[in-house]
Design an enzyme around this catalytic site. Structure first.
Site, PDB file in Angstrom:
ATOM      1  N   TRP A   1       0.925  -1.297   0.028  1.00  0.00           N
ATOM      2  CA  TRP A   1       0.042  -0.094   0.178  1.00  0.00           C
ATOM      3  C   TRP A   1       0.774   1.228   0.085  1.00  0.00           C
ATOM      4  O   TRP A   1       0.571   2.178  -0.685  1.00  0.00           O
ATOM      5  CB  TRP A   1      -1.029  -0.015   1.249  1.00  0.00           C
ATOM      6  CG  TRP A   1      -2.167  -1.185   0.737  1.00  0.00           C
ATOM      7  CD1 TRP A   1      -2.251  -2.191   1.540  1.00  0.00           C
ATOM      8  CD2 TRP A   1      -2.979  -0.913  -0.441  1.00  0.00           C
ATOM      9  NE1 TRP A   1      -3.519  -2.869   0.852  1.00  0.00           N
ATOM     10  CE2 TRP A   1      -3.754  -2.089  -0.150  1.00  0.00           C
ATOM     11  CE3 TRP A   1      -3.285  -0.238  -1.334  1.00  0.00           C
ATOM     12  CZ2 TRP A   1      -4.775  -2.394  -1.120  1.00  0.00           C
ATOM     13  CZ3 TRP A   1      -4.260  -0.472  -2.193  1.00  0.00           C
ATOM     14  CH2 TRP A   1      -5.166  -1.539  -2.046  1.00  0.00           C
TER      15      TRP A   1
ATOM     16  N   ASP B   1      -2.096   6.777   6.431  1.00  0.00           N
ATOM     17  CA  ASP B   1      -3.315   6.070   5.452  1.00  0.00           C
ATOM     18  C   ASP B   1      -3.681   4.856   6.597  1.00  0.00           C
ATOM     19  O   ASP B   1      -3.046   3.745   6.637  1.00  0.00           O
ATOM     20  CB  ASP B   1      -2.622   5.254   4.282  1.00  0.00           C
ATOM     21  CG  ASP B   1      -3.621   4.219   3.598  1.00  0.00           C
ATOM     22  OD1 ASP B   1      -4.604   4.174   4.230  1.00  0.00           O
ATOM     23  OD2 ASP B   1      -3.091   3.595   2.590  1.00  0.00           O
TER      24      ASP B   1
ATOM     25  N   LYS C   1     -13.372  -1.352   6.056  1.00  0.00           N
ATOM     26  CA  LYS C   1     -12.787  -2.227   7.067  1.00  0.00           C
ATOM     27  C   LYS C   1     -13.408  -2.074   8.448  1.00  0.00           C
ATOM     28  O   LYS C   1     -14.090  -2.887   8.816  1.00  0.00           O
ATOM     29  CB  LYS C   1     -11.068  -2.362   7.165  1.00  0.00           C
ATOM     30  CG  LYS C   1     -10.375  -2.814   5.714  1.00  0.00           C
ATOM     31  CD  LYS C   1      -9.373  -1.898   5.378  1.00  0.00           C
ATOM     32  CE  LYS C   1      -9.065  -1.894   3.996  1.00  0.00           C
ATOM     33  NZ  LYS C   1      -8.830  -3.141   3.120  1.00  0.00           N
TER      34      LYS C   1
HETATM   35  C1  LIG Z   1      -3.689   0.244   3.944  1.00  0.00           C
HETATM   36  C2  LIG Z   1      -4.754   0.326   2.478  1.00  0.00           C
HETATM   37  N1  LIG Z   1      -4.396   1.550   1.688  1.00  0.00           N
HETATM   38  C3  LIG Z   1      -5.349   1.751   0.495  1.00  0.00           C
HETATM   39  C4  LIG Z   1      -6.041   0.745   0.302  1.00  0.00           C
HETATM   40  C5  LIG Z   1      -7.121   1.073  -1.163  1.00  0.00           C
HETATM   41  O1  LIG Z   1      -8.160   1.346  -0.692  1.00  0.00           O
HETATM   42  P1  LIG Z   1      -9.303   1.646  -1.623  1.00  0.00           P
HETATM   43  O2  LIG Z   1      -9.979   0.320  -2.244  1.00  0.00           O
HETATM   44  O3  LIG Z   1     -10.435   2.313  -0.786  1.00  0.00           O
HETATM   45  O4  LIG Z   1      -9.003   2.762  -2.510  1.00  0.00           O
HETATM   46  C6  LIG Z   1      -6.238  -0.247   1.190  1.00  0.00           C
HETATM   47  C7  LIG Z   1      -7.387  -1.418   0.494  1.00  0.00           C
HETATM   48  O5  LIG Z   1      -7.345  -2.532   1.041  1.00  0.00           O
HETATM   49  C8  LIG Z   1      -5.671  -0.572   2.297  1.00  0.00           C
HETATM   50  O6  LIG Z   1      -5.539  -1.650   2.938  1.00  0.00           O
END
Ligand SMILES: Cc1ncc(COP(=O)(O)O)c(C=O)c1O
Length: 361
Positions: free
Chosen positions: A103, A173, A197
């Site tokens: 991520w 994040d 989540k």
């Molecule tokens: C830590 C983290 N950041 C970003 C994301 C991406 O999220 P989204 O699908 O809401 O764009 C996720 C998705 O699982 C994540 O776990």
């Protein structure tokens, strides 16, 4: 109805009480004859009351100081990968990022489209199995902010302490560990999280931002991504994801009834401790993450024989244990243990794993 156990990394399990309340209110919110929340104008008194209550409850749960704005947006955490540099990289256009997994990798790639990115520290050489030691950090004195991913959902790596980055705004994040324990919001310039989540259903993104960071967007920043425009319009510059916002509000009320984030922290620690202990005790399952940096939310593990993965997943489903397949980029298994996953689910998983090991190990 008996409920199976859902270990999905996201969209993840929601509290059953929340789903039931939403079901009761689906056709007629609050038994007032007003129709469904889905049919309400976002500018009407009823929805504005729902929205304000959700914000008030989130502020109370996280003890959010008054000088922070709480925004209810769309686009997921991935949209924030762009919104953060577009709003906050400033004239110098230099930014700092920690690189600790899949991520943060995506956040970095997106930030590079708009700003000069310095990598403060990376654990890529260690296959993202640890949080880089403070002695290895290289902060850029000219960076406008420092970004990190407190919980790497795919790798199962968690920063258990908030990094000390001096007087720089710290951007997090927090998609996969927000609301899992108390966190000192005043240590952050901005927190963002996709809802799917620990907050509610997909389609909603929560941003918590220090007011002093508003009004700095680059000229190319789209209006829809400009935090100041969102804040000035109470997150209603356009039509917000009203039903997801309402459901998040129900989750916040559920969390308060559970005893708030202190209570969640204790439960989450117990759940993950149990599962890691079972993994470490066995000679059949293993987890590659440094003990001190293991995630309480996402527990990846591999079987000693990857040839058994398929049958493990099939038998787990027969035992009503769902969504244990690891992310396609790392393979193996992953059990996500968010707030709405009860301890009984972890107990059932451990029983299943031990039985499986007896039969195949
Ligand atoms: C830590 C983290 N950041 C970003 C994301 C991406 O999220 P989204 O699908 O809401 O764009 C996720 C998705 O699982 C994540 O776990």
């Amino acid at each position: 109805m008996t409920r199976s156990y859902n270990f999905c990394a996201g969209p993840a399990a929601l509290p059953q009480e929340v789903l039931k309340k939403a079901q009761e209110e689906l056709l007629d919110w609050n038994a007032k004859g007003l129709g469904s929340v889905m049919e309400m104008s976002h500018r009407g008194d009823e929805f504005v009351a729902i929205a304000e209550q959700a914000e008030a409850d989130l502020r109370e749960l996280m003890t959010i100081p008054a000088h922070y704005k709480v925004l209810f947006l769309q686009g997921g955490a991935s949209m924030q990968f762009a919104a953060v540099p577009l709003n906050l990289s400033g004239k110098q256009n230099e930014v700092d990022y920690f690189h600790t997994g899949e991520w943060s990798k995506k956040a970095i790639a997106e930030a590079k489209r708009y700003a000069k990115v310095n990598i403060v520290a990376s654990s890529e050489a260690e296959n993202f199995s640890l949080v880089p030691a403070v002695s290895d950090w290289r902060l850029n004195p000219d960076a406008a902010y420092v970004h990190y991913t407190p919980n790497e959902t795919i790798g199962g790596l968690e920063f258990h302490d908030i990094p000390d980055v001096g007087n720089k705004p710290l951007i997090a994040d927090m998609s996969s560990n927000i609301l899992s324990k108390p966190m000192d919001v005043s240590r952050f310039g901005l927190i963002y999280a996709g809802a799917q989540k620990n907050i509610g259903p997909a389609g909603l993104t929560v941003v918590i931002v220090d007011e002093s960071l508003l009004g700095r967007a680059l000229p190319i920043c789209p209006a829809m991504l400009d935090y100041k425009i969102a804040a000035d319009n109470a997150s209603m510059y356009n039509t917000p994801p009203t039903f997801a916002w309402y459901l998040a509000g129900l989750v916040f009320q559920w969390l308060k009834a559970q005893g708030g984030l202190e209570a969640m922290a204790i439960k989450n620690q117990q759940k993950s401790d149990k599962l890691y202990a079972a993994i470490d005790y066995s000679g059949f399952y293993s987890n590659p993450i440094a003990l001190k940096d293991r995630s309480r939310m996402n527990v990846p593990f591999v079987l000693s024989d990857a040839g058994l993965d398929k049958v493990f997943l099939q038998e787990a489903e027969q035992a009503t244990l769902f969504n244990l397949k690891g992310h396609r980029s790392v393979g193996g298994m992953r059990a996500s243990l968010y707030n709405a996953v009860p301890e009984a689910a972890v107990d059932a998983l451990i029983d299943f794993m031990q039985d499986f090991e007896k039969r195949y190990g």
